[in-house]
Design an enzyme around this catalytic site. Structure first.
Site, PDB file in Angstrom:
ATOM      1  CB  SER A 191      -1.291   0.381   1.292  1.00 38.43           C
ATOM      2  OG  SER A 191      -0.236  -0.548   2.447  1.00 38.43           O
TER       3      SER A 191
ATOM      4  CD  GLN B  70       3.259   1.308   4.394  1.00 40.51           C
ATOM      5  OE1 GLN B  70       3.789   1.091   5.352  1.00 40.51           O
ATOM      6  NE2 GLN B  70       2.772  -0.207   3.522  1.00 40.51           N
TER       7      GLN B  70
ATOM      8  CG  HIS C 188       4.837   3.930   9.358  1.00 39.27           C
ATOM      9  ND1 HIS C 188       4.462   2.444   8.978  1.00 39.27           N
ATOM     10  CD2 HIS C 188       6.024   3.790   8.412  1.00 39.27           C
ATOM     11  CE1 HIS C 188       4.819   1.885   8.284  1.00 39.27           C
ATOM     12  NE2 HIS C 188       5.359   2.499   7.729  1.00 39.27           N
TER      13      HIS C 188
ATOM     14  CE  LYS D   5       5.394  -1.392  10.819  1.00 31.09           C
ATOM     15  NZ  LYS D   5       5.423  -0.675  10.157  1.00 31.09           N
TER      16      LYS D   5
ATOM     17  CD  GLU E 242       8.854   1.427   8.000  1.00 29.47           C
ATOM     18  OE1 GLU E 242       8.116   0.405   8.714  1.00 29.47           O
ATOM     19  OE2 GLU E 242       8.773   0.662   6.450  1.00 29.47           O
TER      20      GLU E 242
ATOM     21  CG  HIS F  13       6.915   4.006   2.810  1.00 31.64           C
ATOM     22  ND1 HIS F  13       7.206   4.378   3.789  1.00 31.64           N
ATOM     23  CD2 HIS F  13       7.368   2.623   3.353  1.00 31.64           C
ATOM     24  CE1 HIS F  13       6.900   3.842   5.007  1.00 31.64           C
ATOM     25  NE2 HIS F  13       6.869   2.876   4.606  1.00 31.64           N
TER      26      HIS F  13
ATOM     27  NE  ARG G 187      -2.226  -2.010   5.456  1.00 30.40           N
ATOM     28  CZ  ARG G 187      -2.658  -1.362   7.073  1.00 30.40           C
ATOM     29  NH1 ARG G 187      -3.215  -0.632   7.019  1.00 30.40           N
ATOM     30  NH2 ARG G 187      -1.660  -2.965   6.986  1.00 30.40           N
TER      31      ARG G 187
ATOM     32  CE  LYS H 219      -2.887  -6.319   5.157  1.00 28.02           C
ATOM     33  NZ  LYS H 219      -1.689  -6.315   5.586  1.00 28.02           N
TER      34      LYS H 219
END
Length: 395
Positions: A108, A110, A112, A135, A137, A258, A277, A283
């Site tokens: 997706s 998305q 965070h 989150k 990452e 991203h 998302r 989803k």
């Protein structure tokens, strides 16, 4: 499981679980079962291998003659498992989640939330935002990774909008409107499927007629055939498109948009599953929240250049939850690690090792992972094989 008087520090073999999201690789292309030495089930997608203690899918270990959750073992013995400082700082929780991710098609669009935003989202909607953590990452390519990451420099976006004026027309913005305004206007109209279908079809035809389309334009056509009328496809004209090679990485902080497109990676993040998302997914999507938390920083992607020393590459994003080390050895590796009252996690991507923890020496192979508790004063990892592996540490 009950607490006993004495904790038995040792190297714990981890038993991890797989998420079968629909974008995962399948059949002969399924990377994760190959890594684990398993035969993939026909037509079942293998998307993510979770290694850690997230409540949705905690790893397990053998302790005191039983198979128990790593999360539960840490909750019983936080000081022994995590060390005093880590237990205090992260409220008796392992602060990171480590994954192997295998994308057969785009994830997706998305981003965070940061910590403050995560607390609010979890309070209001705990079903779709299952924890109150941020989150940040790292993604490191195991072979290759195609990804959208962050907004392109404004000049590049303006060039795209000039080349494809139907995007501005869909947004309802004039020719002098800045990229942020155009993107916001596009996303809030995601439900206007008739107009959206028309602009996507126009883009498809124009790109199909080009003699030398860009890599991003080619990928747009590929994903259009998969997703059809999906507003996330327009992000290909706003986000940086990057192709990573083995060992290259990207770091995405809070608010950075991203979408991984295709490839196999390891991914390390703060211990969270909060994802906002807004396209290229079946989803739950939350466009308004995405626009609230997005960081509109217009710049090229900064591909992580790890610090190299001998067989090690260190990826340190400068956050408190984790740093990642990649080990690549041709024929010999031997290193003794000292706890420093912090835990470590170890994953073998290829090759074999022998791990000695002062009590026993155990051989591990491809796809296996090990948790070293803080109370284990020292341990040795050695290999006479060609080795590829990762170590997760807390800085």
């Amino acid at each position: 499981m009950t607490k006993t008087d004495s904790f038995q520090p040792k190297a714990f073999k981890l038993y991890n679980k797989v998420q079968h999201y629909d974008w995962g690789t399948k059949n002969a292309d399924a990377y994760i079962p190959t890594l684990l030495g398993e035969v993939p089930e026909p037509d079942i997608p293998y998307a993510e291998l979770w290694i850690g203690t997230h409540p949705r899918l905690s790893s397990e270990v053998d302790y005191d003659g039983k198979r128990v959750s790593l999360r539960d073992l840490i909750s019983l013995y936080p000081l022994d498992m995590l060390g005093k400082e880590t237990a205090r700082k992260f409220n008796n929780n392992l602060p990171y989640l480590f994954k192997v991710l295998s994308a057969g098609k785009a994830l997706s669009i998305q981003t965070h939330p940061n910590k403050e935003q995560a607390v609010k989202l979890h309070t209001v909607d705990p079903v779709n935002y299952p924890d109150d953590n941020h989150k940040p990452e790292i993604a490191v390519a195991l072979d290759t990774l195609s990804t959208l990451c962050g907004f392109m420099p404004e000049e590049e976006i303006l060039n795209r909008l000039n080349e494809y004026p139907e995007i501005r027309d869909f947004a309802g913005c004039g020719t002098i409107a800045p990229p942020e305004e155009v993107y916001r206007s596009i996303m809030v109209q995601h439900d206007d499927k008739i107009k959206l279908a028309a602009v996507l079809e126009s883009l498809k035809k124009k790109i199909g007629m080009k003699q030398n389309p860009t890599a991003a334009e080619k990928e747009f056509l590929t994903q259009y055939e998969i997703f059809g009328t999906d507003v996330g496809l327009l992000s290909f004209f706003f986000f940086n498109f990057v192709a990573l090679h083995e060992g290259q990485g990207v770091f995405t902080g809070a608010g950075v948009p991203h979408a991984y497109i295709k490839g196999n990676i390891v991914e390390c993040m703060a211990n969270s599953d909060n994802v906002v998302r807004a396209g290229l997914t079946g989803k739950f999507t939350d466009v308004n929240t995405l626009l609230d938390v997005l960081q509109f920083d217009f710049a090229p992607v900064s591909v992580m250049q790890p610090e190299h020393s001998d067989v090690k590459s260190v990826y340190n994003p400068g956050i408190e939850e984790f740093a990642l080390t990649r080990i690549t050895s041709v024929d010999y590796y031997n290193e003794t690690f000292h706890s420093a009252d912090k835990p470590r996690l170890f994953l073998i991507i290829d090759g074999k090792v022998e791990i000695g923890d002062g009590i026993q020496r155990v051989c591990y192979g491809k796809g296996e992972s090990v948790f070293f508790p803080a109370a284990l004063a020292a341990f040795t990892i050695s290999s006479n094989d060609s080795l590829k592996a990762f170590i997760v540490e807390i800085p």
